[in-house]
Design an enzyme around this catalytic site. Sequence first.
Site, short mmCIF file in Angstrom:
data_model
loop_
_atom_site.label_atom_id
_atom_site.label_comp_id
_atom_site.label_asym_id
_atom_site.label_seq_id
_atom_site.Cartn_x
_atom_site.Cartn_y
_atom_site.Cartn_z
N GLY A 279 0.83 -0.93 -0.16
CA GLY A 279 0.05 -0.58 0.28
C GLY A 279 0.82 1.20 -0.02
N SER A 280 0.39 2.49 0.53
CA SER A 280 0.75 3.87 0.25
C SER A 280 2.23 3.77 0.92
CB SER A 280 0.18 4.85 1.33
OG SER A 280 -1.08 4.58 0.42
#
Lengths: 95, 706
Positions: free
Chosen positions: B322-323
Amino acid sequence: MNKGRGSTGWLLAIALGILSGMVMSLVMVWCNIERMDTNYFINILQVDVRDRQAHRAKLEVEREHLLSPYELGRKAAAFGMRQPRPGQVRRMDGQ
Amino acid sequence: MFQVKSPRRQRNRRTVSNRSVARAGKPLTGWRATLTNVDWGRQRINLVAVLFLLFWAGLWGRAWYLQMIEGPRLADKARRQHMASELVAGKRGKIFDRNGQVLARSVECRSVYARPGEITDVVRVANALGPILEIPPQALYEQLSDSRRKFIWLARKIDDQKASEVRRAELAGIGLSKEYDRVYPFKQMAGQLLGFVGMDDKGLEGIERALDSHLAGVPTRQIVQRDATGRRFYLHAEGQEEPRGKDLTLTIDTQVQFFAEEAISKTVEDYGANWGGVLVVDVPSGDILAWAQYPFFNPNAFREYSPSQYRNRLASDALEPGSTFKPFLVAAALQEKKVDAGTLFNCENGKWETKTITIRDTSRRGILPVDKILRYSSNIGMAKIGLTLGARTFHRYLSLLGFGARTGVPVAESKGILRQPRDWGEADLISTSFGQSISVTVLQMAQAYLTLLNGGEYRPLRLVIDENANIQQQYHRVFSERVSRQVMDMMRDVVEEGDGTGKAARISGIQVGGKTGTAQKADKHSRSYGQKRTASFVGFVPAANPRYLVVVFVDEPTKSQYGGVVAAPVFQRVTSRTITYKGHLPDVVFAEASDRAVAEGGRRGRRTRGLKPAGDIRPLFESPLTAEVRRTVADGSRNSVARPAAVVPNVVGKSVRNAVELFARGGIVPILKGDGQRVVRQQPEPGSKWPTGEKSGEYILWLSEM
């Protein structure tokens, strides 16, 4: 006469040789038995030392368990202690 | 033997013969004369000599027979009775943490065996042994009745109490054998990392398995001699020393490990997550200080756990990051000069439809510079940066950071999934830009961030302290220092700026950098992204010159799913406790006093004695004295817990150390004024009540000038 004295001397020497040989054999056997005996008892003592070392290792495990952060945290909580906040940690130096 | 004819004997013979003649009155003839003429004394001597000779001949004959004829057979029989060939595995090496705390060690224990052929009364043995070993006597009876088997293990690795009872029972055919039991004194601490060993002392999981050849002694076959009671003994020095495995020192710090475990366990429980993990890394050295995973696993009782519980997920589970993956794309784009911090991208007000994929942001943003794209964690902005950089270049940077390959840390680890750029379509490039379509382990994330925080130069993670390792080795550079600095500044803004997503990671008094992550999890059944998330946070302190890197992953939290809400507080708790423990936290309360102490110390040209507030006088982030403190506690020389006095004690005239200890028992750390050694005044007055709240500001000790 001289011939008789000479053979008696030889006989005595041989008898003494045999006797001393027997004595030395006995001493050697005795020494070997003593050696085995001493070695055996040393081994018993070594086993005893190892047992004690093993016991000590178990006690050390217990000490390590008691000094684990989890255990110390529980103990500290029981004594009403809490985590220090900024400004509360002092390092002792030079005393 | 020898006939000695001396004149005295001849004289005696003549005398005897004359006497016989005299007694008879006439000379004897025939056999009588012969008997009378026999010299019986001499005959007796001859007889004794012959008997003696026969006796000696018998003895020598017997000895010869035993030695020459029966010798080999008897020697073989004796050997079988007293000598035994044993495969001795030896004691496994210990595992220490970086401060010398024992994480795993082997202790001697006993196992009970039976030789059914030597048991005379099976019923009696079964009845006596059953209650001791807690085995039904009937089951024991059935085992022991099987006379076809020569050797049976009845119970392995029993405790000392049981072993002693078995010994006291003195049962024929039942014996005790020495074995080693692996003990983990800190129980669940770093359980998945350490792993465990099987019944035969062979490493089956974790470090125990990965470094089994180092920890285990080389098994050797030894000829041992035993006495009638079964005790070993040796005639020579060889064989007395058992083979022994080598010890191992990990970079783990048990105290930091404890902080990490406490924080992650609380978060996983509070948010109803599947599991969670934390890695704490010392940036300058690459040492892994903590490797925490919850739910815990206690290797002392490994049979009670399932493989999913003892699997070392931080190294073996590949997740979509993810981020928290975004800073690598930004760094690569900056390094390739495709963008700079101010390059603007249109974030499409939160929704962007391409030919192949539709991307959504959690917040609606318009045109943003690169640094704010990272601060707001815009997927759309990242996708556009990724498209600008290109798949091939992005893949090259990811490979250089260590994704798609094992880190080299000696644990069973996954390589993750990093496909070749030729297999990437536009959708893959876009989704990889914000941390999807790629799977990485938590360990790989830590490795990649370590490179970024190390000025862009690759530095391997270290889990095992090897004195012989070449620490001067040069590694490849991935990013320039300038790019690395730029990305770290952007990550600092993620936490320190009011509109960043990582505000929950802030620590007062020190600047923090970090990146939050909330990754969608692919659903195996629907083959698309479902509702489950992985919340993550990667942070470091101090932001200007990173010393500690903390990677937090929380899998499938249910009460909230955002990395900034779920994982960032874990970072905050772990890091603030770690830097407090290490003595690195800036001290606000005592800043003034310490400044004065430094000035005084400098003026006098000597070290200031007495108490010092943590962190201020010592240069920030010097090596801690914790090992020394632990040793002192372990020795028990200064470790005493005392009850506080009922009221504030009178400490005037006491040494500063004594006074502070007395106050500390009441939970108070007093403010010190002056830098002498004796207390000359105190506030509050002796006899006052201890405080009930947490305020300690009014507790002041004035110290003598000297």
